[in-house]
Each structure stands twice: as C-alpha cells, then as structure tokens.
Design a protein around this motif. Structure first.
Motif, PDB file in Angstrom:
ATOM      1  N   VAL A  17     -33.825 -61.432 -36.599  1.00  0.00           N
ATOM      2  CA  VAL A  17     -33.320 -62.565 -36.274  1.00  0.00           C
ATOM      3  C   VAL A  17     -33.417 -63.403 -35.228  1.00  0.00           C
ATOM      4  O   VAL A  17     -33.693 -64.607 -35.205  1.00  0.00           O
ATOM      5  CB  VAL A  17     -31.800 -62.339 -36.871  1.00  0.00           C
ATOM      6  CG1 VAL A  17     -31.044 -63.579 -37.094  1.00  0.00           C
ATOM      7  CG2 VAL A  17     -31.860 -61.778 -38.235  1.00  0.00           C
ATOM      8  N   LEU A  18     -33.159 -62.719 -33.990  1.00  0.00           N
ATOM      9  CA  LEU A  18     -33.250 -63.201 -32.627  1.00  0.00           C
ATOM     10  C   LEU A  18     -34.956 -63.704 -32.343  1.00  0.00           C
ATOM     11  O   LEU A  18     -34.936 -64.694 -31.581  1.00  0.00           O
ATOM     12  CB  LEU A  18     -33.004 -62.511 -31.579  1.00  0.00           C
ATOM     13  CG  LEU A  18     -31.523 -62.125 -31.679  1.00  0.00           C
ATOM     14  CD1 LEU A  18     -31.320 -61.039 -30.309  1.00  0.00           C
ATOM     15  CD2 LEU A  18     -30.708 -63.315 -31.343  1.00  0.00           C
ATOM     16  N   LEU A  19     -35.661 -63.067 -33.087  1.00  0.00           N
ATOM     17  CA  LEU A  19     -37.020 -63.559 -32.909  1.00  0.00           C
ATOM     18  C   LEU A  19     -37.426 -64.823 -33.543  1.00  0.00           C
ATOM     19  O   LEU A  19     -38.009 -65.728 -33.301  1.00  0.00           O
ATOM     20  CB  LEU A  19     -38.116 -62.405 -33.395  1.00  0.00           C
ATOM     21  CG  LEU A  19     -39.698 -62.695 -33.268  1.00  0.00           C
ATOM     22  CD1 LEU A  19     -40.032 -62.912 -31.543  1.00  0.00           C
ATOM     23  CD2 LEU A  19     -40.422 -61.708 -33.692  1.00  0.00           C
TER      24      LEU A  19
ATOM     25  N   GLY B 145     -43.849 -69.681 -26.190  1.00  0.00           N
ATOM     26  CA  GLY B 145     -42.681 -70.385 -26.025  1.00  0.00           C
ATOM     27  C   GLY B 145     -41.522 -69.421 -26.909  1.00  0.00           C
ATOM     28  O   GLY B 145     -40.501 -69.247 -26.484  1.00  0.00           O
ATOM     29  N   THR B 146     -41.953 -68.786 -27.842  1.00  0.00           N
ATOM     30  CA  THR B 146     -41.188 -67.874 -28.611  1.00  0.00           C
ATOM     31  C   THR B 146     -40.781 -66.567 -27.516  1.00  0.00           C
ATOM     32  O   THR B 146     -39.744 -66.394 -27.560  1.00  0.00           O
ATOM     33  CB  THR B 146     -42.004 -67.506 -29.920  1.00  0.00           C
ATOM     34  OG1 THR B 146     -42.297 -68.602 -30.660  1.00  0.00           O
ATOM     35  CG2 THR B 146     -41.106 -66.282 -30.663  1.00  0.00           C
ATOM     36  N   GLY B 147     -41.829 -66.234 -26.807  1.00  0.00           N
ATOM     37  CA  GLY B 147     -41.664 -65.153 -25.935  1.00  0.00           C
ATOM     38  C   GLY B 147     -40.890 -65.530 -24.738  1.00  0.00           C
ATOM     39  O   GLY B 147     -39.989 -64.721 -24.416  1.00  0.00           O
ATOM     40  N   ILE B 148     -40.970 -66.875 -24.471  1.00  0.00           N
ATOM     41  CA  ILE B 148     -39.772 -67.207 -23.336  1.00  0.00           C
ATOM     42  C   ILE B 148     -38.269 -67.235 -23.712  1.00  0.00           C
ATOM     43  O   ILE B 148     -37.381 -66.594 -23.172  1.00  0.00           O
ATOM     44  CB  ILE B 148     -40.289 -68.549 -22.764  1.00  0.00           C
ATOM     45  CG1 ILE B 148     -41.785 -68.146 -21.923  1.00  0.00           C
ATOM     46  CG2 ILE B 148     -39.330 -69.101 -21.694  1.00  0.00           C
ATOM     47  CD1 ILE B 148     -42.364 -69.745 -21.398  1.00  0.00           C
ATOM     48  N   TRP B 149     -38.231 -68.002 -25.015  1.00  0.00           N
ATOM     49  CA  TRP B 149     -36.912 -68.167 -25.632  1.00  0.00           C
ATOM     50  C   TRP B 149     -36.347 -66.851 -26.051  1.00  0.00           C
ATOM     51  O   TRP B 149     -34.990 -66.533 -25.776  1.00  0.00           O
ATOM     52  CB  TRP B 149     -36.989 -69.008 -26.700  1.00  0.00           C
ATOM     53  CG  TRP B 149     -36.919 -70.550 -26.510  1.00  0.00           C
ATOM     54  CD1 TRP B 149     -37.707 -71.516 -26.558  1.00  0.00           C
ATOM     55  CD2 TRP B 149     -35.858 -71.010 -25.839  1.00  0.00           C
ATOM     56  NE1 TRP B 149     -37.449 -72.553 -25.871  1.00  0.00           N
ATOM     57  CE2 TRP B 149     -36.027 -72.377 -25.726  1.00  0.00           C
ATOM     58  CE3 TRP B 149     -34.509 -70.710 -25.736  1.00  0.00           C
ATOM     59  CZ2 TRP B 149     -35.224 -73.260 -25.324  1.00  0.00           C
ATOM     60  CZ3 TRP B 149     -33.497 -71.687 -25.131  1.00  0.00           C
ATOM     61  CH2 TRP B 149     -33.837 -72.936 -24.930  1.00  0.00           C
ATOM     62  N   TYR B 150     -37.198 -65.931 -26.520  1.00  0.00           N
ATOM     63  CA  TYR B 150     -36.744 -64.406 -26.905  1.00  0.00           C
ATOM     64  C   TYR B 150     -36.372 -63.670 -25.474  1.00  0.00           C
ATOM     65  O   TYR B 150     -35.255 -63.323 -25.795  1.00  0.00           O
ATOM     66  CB  TYR B 150     -37.869 -63.732 -27.488  1.00  0.00           C
ATOM     67  CG  TYR B 150     -37.385 -62.605 -28.288  1.00  0.00           C
ATOM     68  CD1 TYR B 150     -36.581 -62.518 -29.203  1.00  0.00           C
ATOM     69  CD2 TYR B 150     -37.983 -61.198 -27.898  1.00  0.00           C
ATOM     70  CE1 TYR B 150     -36.233 -61.420 -29.882  1.00  0.00           C
ATOM     71  CE2 TYR B 150     -37.689 -60.310 -28.712  1.00  0.00           C
ATOM     72  CZ  TYR B 150     -37.012 -60.270 -29.686  1.00  0.00           C
ATOM     73  OH  TYR B 150     -36.577 -59.170 -30.422  1.00  0.00           O
ATOM     74  N   SER B 151     -36.910 -63.877 -24.594  1.00  0.00           N
ATOM     75  CA  SER B 151     -36.523 -63.288 -23.233  1.00  0.00           C
ATOM     76  C   SER B 151     -35.227 -63.876 -22.694  1.00  0.00           C
ATOM     77  O   SER B 151     -34.279 -63.217 -22.214  1.00  0.00           O
ATOM     78  CB  SER B 151     -37.387 -63.341 -21.964  1.00  0.00           C
ATOM     79  OG  SER B 151     -38.819 -62.782 -22.378  1.00  0.00           O
ATOM     80  N   ILE B 152     -35.057 -65.134 -23.010  1.00  0.00           N
ATOM     81  CA  ILE B 152     -33.563 -66.009 -22.378  1.00  0.00           C
ATOM     82  C   ILE B 152     -32.714 -65.434 -23.287  1.00  0.00           C
ATOM     83  O   ILE B 152     -31.315 -65.195 -22.683  1.00  0.00           O
ATOM     84  CB  ILE B 152     -33.968 -67.388 -22.487  1.00  0.00           C
ATOM     85  CG1 ILE B 152     -35.037 -67.857 -21.462  1.00  0.00           C
ATOM     86  CG2 ILE B 152     -32.662 -68.398 -22.339  1.00  0.00           C
ATOM     87  CD1 ILE B 152     -35.433 -69.643 -21.557  1.00  0.00           C
TER      88      ILE B 152
ATOM     89  N   GLY C  39     -31.857 -61.876 -22.399  1.00  0.00           N
ATOM     90  CA  GLY C  39     -31.145 -61.631 -21.129  1.00  0.00           C
ATOM     91  C   GLY C  39     -29.709 -62.479 -21.185  1.00  0.00           C
ATOM     92  O   GLY C  39     -28.867 -61.697 -20.738  1.00  0.00           O
ATOM     93  N   GLY C  40     -29.559 -63.371 -22.014  1.00  0.00           N
ATOM     94  CA  GLY C  40     -28.125 -63.763 -22.060  1.00  0.00           C
ATOM     95  C   GLY C  40     -27.266 -62.844 -22.555  1.00  0.00           C
ATOM     96  O   GLY C  40     -26.101 -62.639 -22.394  1.00  0.00           O
ATOM     97  N   VAL C  41     -27.809 -62.163 -23.834  1.00  0.00           N
ATOM     98  CA  VAL C  41     -26.955 -61.178 -24.422  1.00  0.00           C
ATOM     99  C   VAL C  41     -26.637 -60.179 -23.537  1.00  0.00           C
ATOM    100  O   VAL C  41     -25.543 -59.538 -23.372  1.00  0.00           O
ATOM    101  CB  VAL C  41     -27.492 -60.706 -25.667  1.00  0.00           C
ATOM    102  CG1 VAL C  41     -26.967 -59.451 -26.268  1.00  0.00           C
ATOM    103  CG2 VAL C  41     -27.690 -61.745 -26.598  1.00  0.00           C
ATOM    104  N   ALA C  42     -27.608 -59.598 -22.811  1.00  0.00           N
ATOM    105  CA  ALA C  42     -27.423 -58.586 -21.917  1.00  0.00           C
ATOM    106  C   ALA C  42     -26.262 -58.710 -20.802  1.00  0.00           C
ATOM    107  O   ALA C  42     -25.558 -58.145 -20.260  1.00  0.00           O
ATOM    108  CB  ALA C  42     -28.741 -58.174 -21.205  1.00  0.00           C
ATOM    109  N   SER C  43     -26.431 -60.202 -20.291  1.00  0.00           N
ATOM    110  CA  SER C  43     -25.654 -60.616 -19.382  1.00  0.00           C
ATOM    111  C   SER C  43     -24.087 -60.723 -19.830  1.00  0.00           C
ATOM    112  O   SER C  43     -23.077 -60.207 -19.213  1.00  0.00           O
ATOM    113  CB  SER C  43     -26.003 -61.906 -19.033  1.00  0.00           C
ATOM    114  OG  SER C  43     -27.019 -61.880 -18.334  1.00  0.00           O
TER     115      SER C  43
END
Length: 153
Positions: free
Chosen positions: A89-91, A125-132, A135-139
């Motif tokens: 879903v996040l992807l 762009g998908t990879g960048i947003w996925y990482s963001i 990272g936000g969820v982990a934070s």
C-alpha cells in the motif's frame, strides 16, 4: 548435537578454502596481478567465483529457511503477509506521489534518459517517496518508543 558438529565442519571447510584462495593471491606479485590477465584469471577469478557462490548459497539458504519457518508457523505467516500488504500500500501511495517530469542537468538541459514521462523517472521518484514515507514511519515509532520509555521511568 551432531548437527552442530556437522555445521562446524562445514564452516571450517569454507574458511579453509577461502584462506587458501586468499593466500594464493598474496603469493603473487601485485604488479604482475594488475598487468597479466592470465594471472588474474588463475589467481583472482577463483576467489571471486567462490565468494559469489557463497553469497548465492547464503541468500538461498536464508530465504528457504525463512519460508520453511513461515510454513511451519501459520500465525507468523499471517503477520508477514499483513506487513507485506502494508508495504505494498505504501508503495502504491509512493507511486502516485511521484512525478515523471524531465530531469534537468546542471547546464539546464535534459539529461540523457531523463525525458518527461520516462518510466525510469517515475520509479526513481517512487523510490524517493517510499524512502521518505518509511523514514517518517520509523521516526514516529522511534519517538513513540522514546516517550513510552520516559513515561515508564
């Protein structure tokens, strides 16, 4: 206990073969290794093939044992599938957030392969947003765990 002995023997054999190949490289002249292709093929190539084999074997064994563990424990299988569904879903969300605009280089021109509408641009762009997002969820979980630890103290 017997399987532990067998595993130790396998580890020792793998280590001895690796050490033999490694020492074989150091027995040769470093200048000759850099210039002589036949020497490279006879000395360096075997350790590269051996390392590649070990990497592939480790990945196959890890995946096989993980799948075996999931099959033997249906409760973990459900949790794993739920986790994969959330990641999927996040992807999808990341894919829709990304754009496929042209990639402009430092000179102001369009980079090679960076044309507008390119599938590569979209997936980068998908990879960048996925990482963001991840990272936000982990934070958020980090802050939650930190606050929970402070409250318990």
């Amino acid at each position: 206990m017997k399987s532990n002995k067998i595993l130790n023997i396998i580890i020792a054999v793998v280590a001895l073969v690796g050490a033999f190949l490694f020492i074989k490289i150091f027995m040769e002249d470093s200048e000759a290794i850099e210039t002589d292709v036949d020497l490279q093929n006879s000395v360096v190539s075997p350790i590269i093939y051996y390392s590649t084999f070990l990497l592939i074997a480790a990945v196959v064994i890890a995946v096989a044992l993980s799948l075996w563990s999931l099959i033997r424990n249906p409760e973990n299988l459900k949790k794993t599938l739920m986790g994969l569904a959330v990641l999927g879903v996040l992807l999808v969300i990341s894919y829709f957030l990304s754009d496929s605009e042209a990639v402009i280089n430092a000179a102001g021109g369009i980079s090679e392969g960076g044309e507008a509408g390119s599938a590569t641009n979209k997936w980068v762009g998908t990879g960048i947003w996925y990482s963001i997002i991840l990272g936000g969820v982990a934070s958020l979980f980090f802050v939650y765990d930190l606050v929970k630890g402070l409250i318990k103290s």
